[in-house]
Design a protein around this motif. Structure first.
Motif, PDB file in Angstrom:
ATOM      1  N   VAL A 212      40.074  -1.620 -16.011  1.00 52.39           N
ATOM      2  CA  VAL A 212      40.194  -1.904 -14.568  1.00 52.39           C
ATOM      3  C   VAL A 212      40.865  -0.863 -13.750  1.00 52.39           C
ATOM      4  O   VAL A 212      41.957  -0.500 -14.481  1.00 52.39           O
ATOM      5  N   THR A 213      40.384  -0.421 -12.637  1.00 51.75           N
ATOM      6  CA  THR A 213      40.865   0.620 -12.101  1.00 51.75           C
ATOM      7  C   THR A 213      41.514   0.397 -10.661  1.00 51.75           C
ATOM      8  O   THR A 213      41.170  -0.681 -10.021  1.00 51.75           O
ATOM      9  N   GLY A 214      42.271   1.117 -10.185  1.00 52.15           N
ATOM     10  CA  GLY A 214      42.794   1.005  -8.942  1.00 52.15           C
ATOM     11  C   GLY A 214      43.813   2.031  -8.503  1.00 52.15           C
ATOM     12  O   GLY A 214      44.463   2.925  -9.592  1.00 52.15           O
ATOM     13  N   GLY A 215      44.335   2.290  -7.288  1.00 51.16           N
ATOM     14  CA  GLY A 215      45.273   3.133  -6.696  1.00 51.16           C
ATOM     15  C   GLY A 215      46.899   2.632  -7.101  1.00 51.16           C
ATOM     16  O   GLY A 215      47.163   1.827  -7.748  1.00 51.16           O
ATOM     17  N   PRO A 216      47.778   3.825  -6.915  1.00 48.83           N
ATOM     18  CA  PRO A 216      49.074   3.484  -7.403  1.00 48.83           C
ATOM     19  C   PRO A 216      49.663   2.453  -6.673  1.00 48.83           C
ATOM     20  O   PRO A 216      50.739   1.660  -7.126  1.00 48.83           O
ATOM     21  N   GLY A 217      49.179   1.821  -5.279  1.00 46.57           N
ATOM     22  CA  GLY A 217      49.610   0.907  -4.816  1.00 46.57           C
ATOM     23  C   GLY A 217      48.971  -0.459  -5.156  1.00 46.57           C
ATOM     24  O   GLY A 217      49.297  -1.548  -4.805  1.00 46.57           O
ATOM     25  N   GLU A 218      48.105  -0.542  -6.270  1.00 42.92           N
ATOM     26  CA  GLU A 218      47.264  -1.607  -6.883  1.00 42.92           C
ATOM     27  C   GLU A 218      47.642  -2.039  -8.127  1.00 42.92           C
ATOM     28  O   GLU A 218      47.003  -2.905  -8.575  1.00 42.92           O
ATOM     29  N   GLY A 235      46.709   2.917 -10.899  1.00 46.01           N
ATOM     30  CA  GLY A 235      47.572   3.976 -10.690  1.00 46.01           C
ATOM     31  C   GLY A 235      47.826   5.180 -11.637  1.00 46.01           C
ATOM     32  O   GLY A 235      48.635   6.046 -11.476  1.00 46.01           O
ATOM     33  N   LEU A 236      46.981   5.367 -12.675  1.00 47.00           N
ATOM     34  CA  LEU A 236      46.885   6.272 -13.521  1.00 47.00           C
ATOM     35  C   LEU A 236      46.119   7.473 -13.339  1.00 47.00           C
ATOM     36  O   LEU A 236      45.963   8.612 -14.052  1.00 47.00           O
ATOM     37  N   LEU A 237      45.149   7.440 -12.495  1.00 45.94           N
ATOM     38  CA  LEU A 237      43.994   8.378 -12.483  1.00 45.94           C
ATOM     39  C   LEU A 237      43.942   9.147 -10.902  1.00 45.94           C
ATOM     40  O   LEU A 237      44.048   8.266  -9.819  1.00 45.94           O
ATOM     41  N   ASP A 238      43.718  10.476 -10.974  1.00 43.81           N
ATOM     42  CA  ASP A 238      43.310  11.077  -9.572  1.00 43.81           C
ATOM     43  C   ASP A 238      42.029  10.609  -9.332  1.00 43.81           C
ATOM     44  O   ASP A 238      41.075  10.275 -10.296  1.00 43.81           O
ATOM     45  N   LEU A 239      41.511  11.262  -8.224  1.00 44.01           N
ATOM     46  CA  LEU A 239      40.011  11.035  -7.838  1.00 44.01           C
ATOM     47  C   LEU A 239      38.995  11.657  -8.825  1.00 44.01           C
ATOM     48  O   LEU A 239      38.106  11.084  -9.149  1.00 44.01           O
ATOM     49  N   GLU A 240      39.197  12.884  -9.336  1.00 39.42           N
ATOM     50  CA  GLU A 240      38.405  13.415 -10.103  1.00 39.42           C
ATOM     51  C   GLU A 240      38.368  12.616 -11.580  1.00 39.42           C
ATOM     52  O   GLU A 240      37.493  12.481 -12.301  1.00 39.42           O
ATOM     53  N   GLU A 241      39.427  12.185 -12.194  1.00 37.57           N
ATOM     54  CA  GLU A 241      39.593  11.399 -13.123  1.00 37.57           C
ATOM     55  C   GLU A 241      38.910  10.173 -13.037  1.00 37.57           C
ATOM     56  O   GLU A 241      38.094   9.622 -14.048  1.00 37.57           O
ATOM     57  N   LEU A 242      39.331   9.372 -11.981  1.00 42.77           N
ATOM     58  CA  LEU A 242      38.431   8.326 -11.853  1.00 42.77           C
ATOM     59  C   LEU A 242      36.940   8.350 -11.696  1.00 42.77           C
ATOM     60  O   LEU A 242      36.319   7.575 -12.230  1.00 42.77           O
ATOM     61  N   ALA A 243      36.350   9.495 -11.227  1.00 43.15           N
ATOM     62  CA  ALA A 243      34.883   9.805 -10.907  1.00 43.15           C
ATOM     63  C   ALA A 243      34.359   9.734 -12.665  1.00 43.15           C
ATOM     64  O   ALA A 243      33.464   9.500 -12.941  1.00 43.15           O
ATOM     65  N   GLY A 244      35.211  10.561 -13.425  1.00 45.76           N
ATOM     66  CA  GLY A 244      35.007  10.613 -14.725  1.00 45.76           C
ATOM     67  C   GLY A 244      34.853   9.230 -15.575  1.00 45.76           C
ATOM     68  O   GLY A 244      33.903   9.003 -16.148  1.00 45.76           O
ATOM     69  N   VAL A 245      35.765   8.360 -15.131  1.00 45.82           N
ATOM     70  CA  VAL A 245      35.565   7.033 -15.791  1.00 45.82           C
ATOM     71  C   VAL A 245      34.488   6.311 -15.067  1.00 45.82           C
ATOM     72  O   VAL A 245      33.744   5.493 -15.992  1.00 45.82           O
TER      73      VAL A 245
END
Length: 343
Positions: A212-218, A235-245
């Motif tokens: 499950v992914t989401g931003g710091p406010g989620e 809240g644990l991923l920056d955009l590049e890390e999210l892209a990798g996931v």
């Protein structure tokens, strides 16, 4: 040739300009991307972009403050320092490029192209006009049509799909996994959190690993959806890390929001929970296998509403978790490829 590319709104908006940016870059020595704060990190991931400038445009952001003359003067000065030979301004159909074009003219940009329904006077050198069916294109194709009107073409071998610079899928996540991204940029586009949670449970029961992914406010939302069964990366991923996931996932379940386009940019199949407040023909995930769910004929159709104007949010609330699970299976099969029954 020094080219300035402008797209001043959100992450997904920037990502869908990617093919057009690559076309412009093919005929440029240097490409600078002028992005808004919500799109800056996406612009940094686009192939063909050499430099990113960031500026918040009061004629673009959803909740703008007053126009600040000093801020506009600062943008003009920054653009003037770039000594650009041309600029191409990308917008959605409901946005005007002319305020931006005026600032660029004052900065000395000698050649500017944009799509504009309004008479531009001396602000544009290429006024690309799309009307009727021609203005009901997928957003990447609409942007690419502007680049072509400005004399740019994709390089040989470029398939015109969304793309970002190479990212590394995480090695620590168990495979195969499915990503649930329950957050959206607007409440009107959100599938109910309890449906995401039920979907998480059903996928886990079928043998999928769920992330499950989401931003710091989620973080509260992602924790609720994960419910201790899935890996919560809220809240644990920056955009590049999210892209990798997303790149490592078998499929992604997501609403009409930026990560849907990010998933498309890394080639991952998408179950798209799409509220029809904007047209799916323009904004559905582009160039990847996808399943579109949601009532596209609902009363909210075409309203661009940020908050659902219809009691009960029927366009998405009526989509059941079993439908989403079935769509995931249709896109990527079962974890062990054995036949199972989705009830």
């Amino acid at each position: 040739m020094r080219t300035l590319v402008v797209r001043l709104d959100s992450m997904g908006d920037v990502l869908v300009t990617g093919p057009a940016v690559r076309a412009l870059a093919a005929g440029s020595d240097h490409v600078t991307f002028l992005a808004g704060p919500l799109g800056r990190t996406a612009a940094e991931l686009l192939p063909g972009v050499d430099e990113v400038l960031c500026w918040e445009a009061p004629w673009v952001v959803a909740d703008p403050g007053p126009v600040d003359p000093e801020a506009v003067d600062s943008l003009r000065d920054r653009v003037a320092e770039g000594r650009f030979d041309r600029a191409v301004i990308f917008t959605s159909f409901h946005q005007s490029p002319l305020p931006t074009a005026l600032v660029l003219r004052l900065a000395g940009v000698p050649w500017i192209g944009a799509i504009s329904v309004d008479y531009p006077g001396s602000l544009l050198d290429v006024r690309h006009v799309l009307e009727g069916p021609d203005d009901d294109l997928p957003e990447p194709e609409r942007a690419l049509s502007l680049a072509r009107a400005c004399g740019a073409e994709l390089p040989e071998g470029d398939d015109g799909r969304l793309a970002i610079r190479p990212v590394r899928p995480p090695e620590h996540l168990p495979h195969p996994y499915v990503v649930l991204h329950p957050g959206t940029s607007a409440p009107a586009r959100a599938w109910p959190a309890e449906h995401h949670r039920s979907t998480c449970t059903r996928l886990t029961e079928l043998g999928f690993h769920v992330v499950v992914t989401g931003g710091p406010g989620e973080r509260d939302l992602t924790a609720y959806v994960a419910d201790g069964e899935a890996q919560d990366l809220g809240g644990l991923l920056d955009l590049e890390e999210l892209a990798g996931v997303l790149a490592g996932a078998a499929a992604v379940v997501v609403g009409n929001t930026g990560p849907a386009h990010l998933a498309a940019a890394v080639g991952t199949p998408v179950v798209s929970l799409f509220a029809p407040t904007v047209p799916a023909v323009r904004w559905a995930p582009y160039g990847v296998r996808s399943v579109l769910l949601g009532d596209q004929g609902a009363p909210c159709r075409g309203t661009r509403a940020l908050t659902c104007p219809v009691p009960g949010h029927p366009c998405l609330a009526t989509v059941q978790p079993r439908e989403v699970v079935g769509a995931v299976v249709d896109l990527c099969g079962y974890p062990d490829q054995s036949e199972r029954f989705v009830s």
